[in-house]
Design a protein around this motif. Structure first.
Motif, PDB file in Angstrom:
ATOM      1  N   UNK A   1      25.124 105.900   1.605  1.00 22.63           N
ATOM      2  CA  UNK A   1      26.055 105.243   2.527  1.00 22.63           C
ATOM      3  C   UNK A   1      25.311 104.782   3.774  1.00 22.63           C
ATOM      4  N   UNK A   2      24.412 105.622   4.263  1.00 22.23           N
ATOM      5  CA  UNK A   2      23.628 105.240   5.444  1.00 22.23           C
ATOM      6  C   UNK A   2      22.791 104.002   5.126  1.00 22.23           C
ATOM      7  N   UNK A   3      22.089 104.051   4.016  1.00 18.57           N
ATOM      8  CA  UNK A   3      21.188 102.959   3.628  1.00 18.57           C
ATOM      9  C   UNK A   3      21.937 101.641   3.495  1.00 18.57           C
ATOM     10  N   UNK A   4      23.007 101.653   2.711  1.00 17.78           N
ATOM     11  CA  UNK A   4      23.698 100.406   2.395  1.00 17.78           C
ATOM     12  C   UNK A   4      24.493  99.880   3.595  1.00 17.78           C
ATOM     13  N   UNK A   5      24.996 100.761   4.450  1.00 19.10           N
ATOM     14  CA  UNK A   5      25.788 100.298   5.597  1.00 19.10           C
ATOM     15  C   UNK A   5      24.903  99.879   6.771  1.00 19.10           C
ATOM     16  N   UNK A   6      23.809 100.604   6.973  1.00 17.02           N
ATOM     17  CA  UNK A   6      23.017 100.354   8.181  1.00 17.02           C
ATOM     18  C   UNK A   6      22.001  99.246   7.991  1.00 17.02           C
ATOM     19  N   UNK A   7      21.446  99.137   6.779  1.00 21.65           N
ATOM     20  CA  UNK A   7      20.403  98.133   6.557  1.00 21.65           C
ATOM     21  C   UNK A   7      20.829  96.729   6.979  1.00 21.65           C
ATOM     22  N   UNK A   8      22.027  96.263   6.564  1.00 17.95           N
ATOM     23  CA  UNK A   8      22.435  94.915   6.996  1.00 17.95           C
ATOM     24  C   UNK A   8      22.527  94.808   8.522  1.00 17.95           C
ATOM     25  N   UNK A   9      22.955  95.899   9.172  1.00 18.39           N
ATOM     26  CA  UNK A   9      23.058  95.871  10.635  1.00 18.39           C
ATOM     27  C   UNK A   9      21.669  95.727  11.261  1.00 18.39           C
ATOM     28  N   UNK A  10      20.716  96.466  10.707  1.00 20.75           N
ATOM     29  CA  UNK A  10      19.353  96.375  11.231  1.00 20.75           C
ATOM     30  C   UNK A  10      18.809  94.962  11.035  1.00 20.75           C
ATOM     31  N   UNK A  11      19.039  94.434   9.820  1.00 23.63           N
ATOM     32  CA  UNK A  11      18.551  93.083   9.541  1.00 23.63           C
ATOM     33  C   UNK A  11      19.198  92.085  10.493  1.00 23.63           C
ATOM     34  N   UNK A  12      20.484  92.293  10.794  1.00 26.36           N
ATOM     35  CA  UNK A  12      21.175  91.397  11.700  1.00 26.36           C
ATOM     36  C   UNK A  12      20.581  91.483  13.106  1.00 26.36           C
ATOM     37  N   UNK A  13      20.320  92.710  13.567  1.00 28.34           N
ATOM     38  CA  UNK A  13      19.801  92.798  14.940  1.00 28.34           C
ATOM     39  C   UNK A  13      18.365  92.283  15.021  1.00 28.34           C
ATOM     40  N   UNK A  14      17.617  92.438  13.927  1.00 27.35           N
ATOM     41  CA  UNK A  14      16.279  91.825  13.916  1.00 27.35           C
ATOM     42  C   UNK A  14      16.422  90.311  14.058  1.00 27.35           C
ATOM     43  N   UNK A  15      17.375  89.755  13.312  1.00 24.57           N
ATOM     44  CA  UNK A  15      17.624  88.310  13.381  1.00 24.57           C
ATOM     45  C   UNK A  15      17.981  87.877  14.792  1.00 24.57           C
ATOM     46  N   UNK A  16      18.866  88.663  15.423  1.00 26.55           N
ATOM     47  CA  UNK A  16      19.273  88.312  16.790  1.00 26.55           C
ATOM     48  C   UNK A  16      18.099  88.395  17.760  1.00 26.55           C
TER      49      UNK A  16
ATOM     50  N   UNK B   1      21.564  80.128  12.213  1.00 22.01           N
ATOM     51  CA  UNK B   1      22.879  79.998  11.621  1.00 22.01           C
ATOM     52  C   UNK B   1      22.801  79.680  10.125  1.00 22.01           C
ATOM     53  N   UNK B   2      21.893  78.790   9.744  1.00 28.04           N
ATOM     54  CA  UNK B   2      21.904  78.331   8.362  1.00 28.04           C
ATOM     55  C   UNK B   2      21.087  79.207   7.418  1.00 28.04           C
ATOM     56  N   UNK B   3      19.917  79.639   7.847  1.00 29.09           N
ATOM     57  CA  UNK B   3      19.005  80.295   6.907  1.00 29.09           C
ATOM     58  C   UNK B   3      19.105  81.814   6.944  1.00 29.09           C
ATOM     59  N   UNK B   4      19.336  82.343   8.120  1.00 35.56           N
ATOM     60  CA  UNK B   4      19.236  83.792   8.277  1.00 35.56           C
ATOM     61  C   UNK B   4      20.102  84.610   7.309  1.00 35.56           C
ATOM     62  N   UNK B   5      21.361  84.219   7.087  1.00 32.76           N
ATOM     63  CA  UNK B   5      22.170  85.026   6.172  1.00 32.76           C
ATOM     64  C   UNK B   5      21.521  85.181   4.801  1.00 32.76           C
ATOM     65  N   UNK B   6      20.881  84.103   4.333  1.00 37.93           N
ATOM     66  CA  UNK B   6      20.239  84.172   3.010  1.00 37.93           C
ATOM     67  C   UNK B   6      19.028  85.101   3.050  1.00 37.93           C
ATOM     68  N   UNK B   7      18.260  84.983   4.131  1.00 34.21           N
ATOM     69  CA  UNK B   7      17.091  85.850   4.278  1.00 34.21           C
ATOM     70  C   UNK B   7      17.533  87.312   4.313  1.00 34.21           C
ATOM     71  N   UNK B   8      18.630  87.541   5.051  1.00 35.34           N
ATOM     72  CA  UNK B   8      19.122  88.919   5.151  1.00 35.34           C
ATOM     73  C   UNK B   8      19.558  89.454   3.790  1.00 35.34           C
ATOM     74  N   UNK B   9      20.362  88.658   3.083  1.00 39.77           N
ATOM     75  CA  UNK B   9      20.821  89.072   1.753  1.00 39.77           C
ATOM     76  C   UNK B   9      19.640  89.366   0.844  1.00 39.77           C
ATOM     77  N   UNK B  10      18.663  88.441   0.867  1.00 41.15           N
ATOM     78  CA  UNK B  10      17.490  88.588   0.006  1.00 41.15           C
ATOM     79  C   UNK B  10      16.708  89.845   0.344  1.00 41.15           C
ATOM     80  N   UNK B  11      16.490  90.061   1.637  1.00 40.66           N
ATOM     81  CA  UNK B  11      15.741  91.248   2.062  1.00 40.66           C
ATOM     82  C   UNK B  11      16.481  92.517   1.655  1.00 40.66           C
ATOM     83  N   UNK B  12      17.780  92.487   1.839  1.00 39.87           N
ATOM     84  CA  UNK B  12      18.636  93.619   1.486  1.00 39.87           C
ATOM     85  C   UNK B  12      18.452  93.978   0.010  1.00 39.87           C
ATOM     86  N   UNK B  13      18.589  92.960  -0.840  1.00 42.05           N
ATOM     87  CA  UNK B  13      18.432  93.176  -2.276  1.00 42.05           C
ATOM     88  C   UNK B  13      17.041  93.674  -2.616  1.00 42.05           C
ATOM     89  N   UNK B  14      16.043  93.045  -1.970  1.00 38.23           N
ATOM     90  CA  UNK B  14      14.655  93.403  -2.230  1.00 38.23           C
ATOM     91  C   UNK B  14      14.383  94.870  -1.879  1.00 38.23           C
TER      92      UNK B  14
END
Ligand SMILES: Nc1ncnc2c1ncn2[C@@H]1O[C@H](COP(=O)(O)OP(=O)(O)O)[C@@H](O)[C@H]1O
Ligand SMILES: [Mg+2]
Lengths: 272, 362
Positions: B289-304, B318-331
């Protein structure tokens, strides 16, 4: 061990009554294959009863029928006044019937202790809330049954592997644990499908000793399938011989050994 | 695997204890102290993320009881979360049931619904059962979208959302659970602690052993006297109770709920939690739960951070970051599973084993 049991015999409590096992003309078909053909047998309480015969003769199928895992199309299997052909498999332990399988069917991710504790399942009465809270009644019950399981662990000399995960154990030890799990039910009738298969001579001797011990001390009826004729002739009171789903002989070891049809069908090659 | 030596148990009681050593007791106290002071150290938004993690942990423990421990695959997690969430919410909105009671009732309703959808498990196994639970997912989603009373009205206009009334901890308006993250934090932590203790206890008893036995060897379990039908349905009910509880907590923690939070994506995310964390493990569910919930938040704050430091332009963000985040998350999930297929729980225990023997590790 034997000396300890004189003072402490946990298996004498909570035991369902011992009965003869009466198999009455059972027939079992798989599609067109007749696996069992009008088999009738009687196993008396406290007997060690061996079933022998070549591969595919129907030995395992017969145990599966007794265990209510297979439903014969015809016939009855009476244990006491219950027809085992009509009860669901999970009822059998409550009637006193336990089973160890040919291909080890242990709970491989659980510890030896937990496998044996599962054998105490039918005696456990705590409700879900007591289990969730655990301390108090729940724990007391677990400990009470832990005592029984420790008795079995001592009997089978598996103290050192108590906490080991079953899947990681050597084959011979797993066979022993499976016997232990069946014994933890505190049964009156135990069905052992090739308990010594794949064991070395020393392990076989140990296993034979355990079987004789439990029969002697606990008074359990043992029905076993075994290929090692030396062992079978040594420890059995009665032997039934199956061939192609038919019962070709039944009797004392010396009678079966000299039965011409048995020699022809089975013993001829390996045991003459 | 290394085991601790030098500990001998004199009684079965002590051998069956959960935390036998002083070192472990000390660690427990440290964890509790940490939990108490954590909100003082971080922002309201960070507490919100921790709260989401704790709700997810409760839901993941529930799912792990069913999938990891009992071996019954479920794709209906989102649906069961929804039953708990809407059960709790509708009771509050239409019957003015106090929130605490509504929360429990929602969980109980989910247990019953879960048990019903568990009935096919007697006949169906593995992927076939998964498809049957997918039906639960579709039916519940359909009902939420189509059934009008569930769509609330906001300012006279029909919406897809159910508006949740205020819930106050201690009846005190300073402790509004809907959006006071600090209030909710302490509340949900107590609930999580109770859930963890109850679940750990469950697996010290014949109920838990029966569940695991069904997973490992169902025929043998039956021959040992386990009523498969009863225990499979019970596993669904117990699991769904916790999932429904997590759903209800989502409701309590919101000002409005809508179906988007309970889709099949959510079911899959929860499966990812227990697989990444460790199947058949309470702590594994929490790690997951920690991994799956927090990872996207971390990726988001890195993006910001990247945007704020003008390393990328707003347009790219706005355009590319969501895809990069999703990809990194999956990876990262894949990487995690390659490093340790048995999940974070196993990884963690490997690390502990290593240091227990350090400097004589081999
Ligand atoms: N579940 C089953 N489905 C179809 N055929 C079976 C099944 N179980 C056993 N048989 C058949 O029944 C016969 C007896 O098998 P089995 O009882 O396993 O023999 P044994 O244990 O004596 O080696 C074999 O021909 C086997 O193929
Ligand atoms: Mg066989």
């Amino acid at each position: 061990m034997a000396f300890l049991s004189r003072f402490d015999r946990p298996y004498e409590a909570q035991r369902p009554p011992v009965h003869p096992l009466i198999i009455d003309k059972i027939s079992l078909n798989f599609g067109g294959v007749r696996a069992l053909n009008e088999i009738s047998l009687r196993v008396d309480p406290g007997q060690i009863f061996a079933i022998i015969g070549p591969n595919g003769a129907g030995k395992t199928s017969l145990l599966n029928c007794i265990n209510a895992l297979y439903r014969p199309q015809m016939g009855h299997i009476m244990y006491g006044d219950v027809d085992l052909v009509k009860v669901p498999p999970h009822r059998l332990p409550r009637l006193g019937v336990a089973r160890a399988f040919q291909n080890i069917e242990l709970f491989s991710h659980m510890s030896v202790l937990d496998n044996l504790m599962l054998g105490r399942h039918i005696y456990m009465k705590k409700n879900l809330l007591q289990a969730l809270f655990y301390w108090g009644a729940g724990q007391r019950e677990e400990i009470e049954h832990r005592r029984f399981v420790e008795y079995v662990i001592d009997l089978l000399e598996i103290q050192s592997i108590r906490k080991a995960t079953v899947g990681s154990l050597a084959y011979g030890l797993q066979k022993r644990v499976e016997l232990g799990r069946a014994l933890s039910l505190n049964p009156t009738l135990i069905l052992l499908d090739e308990p010594m298969a794949g064991m070395n001579t020393e392990e076989k001797e140990d296993m034979a000793r355990y079987i004789l011990d439990i029969r002697e001390e606990w008074g359990i009826t043992v029905v076993l399938i075994e290929h090692d004729m030396g062992v079978v002739m040594d420890i059995s009171d009665q032997i039934a011989v199956l061939e192609f789903g038919r019962l070709i002989a039944v009797g004392k070891p010396e009678e079966v050994r000299s039965n011409p049809e048995v020699i022809r069908a089975y013993l001829g090659q390996e045991y003459s | 695997m290394a085991t601790q030596s030098g500990i001998y148990h004199q009684t079965y009681e002590s051998d069956m204890q959960l935390r036998p050593t002083t070192a472990q007791r000390v660690r427990m106290v440290l964890v509790i102290a940490f939990v108490l002071v954590l909100p003082l150290l971080v922002s309201q938004n960070e507490v919100r993320i921790v709260n989401k993690v704790m709700i997810a942990a409760i839901g993941a423990i529930g799912l792990n009881i069913l999938v990891g421990y009992t071996g019954q695959i479920s794709l209906g997690q989102g649906a069961f979360l929804a039953v708990g969430a809407y059960g709790c919410g509708l009771l509050m909105v239409y019957f003015q049931v106090p929130w605490g009671l509504a929360l429990m009732a929602g969980a109980l309703i989910t247990a019953v619904v879960g048990g019903l959808f568990g009935l096919p498990s007697l006949r169906l196994k593995g992927l076939y059962l998964a498809v049957a639970t997918l039906a639960a997912q579709q039916i519940v989603e359909w009902i939420i979208i189509r059934w009008d009373p569930i769509d609330g009205t906001i300012d006279g206009k029909a919406t897809d959302a159910l508006r949740i009334p205020s819930n106050f901890l201690f009846g005190n308006s300073a402790w509004r659970l809907n959006d006071n993250e600090y209030a909710f934090y302490y509340f949900v932590f107590v609930v999580l602690a109770i859930v963890v203790i109850g679940s750990v206890n469950l697996f010290r008893t014949h109920y838990g052993r029966a569940f695991i036995a069904i997973r490992d060897q169902d025929i043998a379990a039956e021959v040992m006297g386990v009523n498969l039908f009863y225990y499979k349905v019970l596993a669904f009910a117990v699991s769904s109770f916790l999932v429904g509880l997590a759903g209800g907590l989502t409701t309590i923690h919101s000002t409005a709920i809508s179906f988007e939070r309970f889709t099949i994506d959510v079911s899959i995310a929860y499966l990812a939690m227990i697989i990444v964390g460790g199947l058949g493990s309470i702590s594994g569910a929490i790690y997951g739960a920690i991994f799956i919930e927090i990872l996207p938040e971390i990726l988001r704050s890195i993006g910001q951070a990247l945007v704020q430091n003008r390393l990328v332009s707003d347009q790219v963000f706005v355009t590319v970051l969501p895809f990069v985040q999703q990809g990194t998350f999956g990876l990262l999930i894949i990487l995690m599973l390659i490093v340790e297929p048995e999940g974070i729980r196993k990884l963690w225990s490997n690390i502990k084993d290593y240091f227990r023997l350090w400097p004589f590790s081999y």
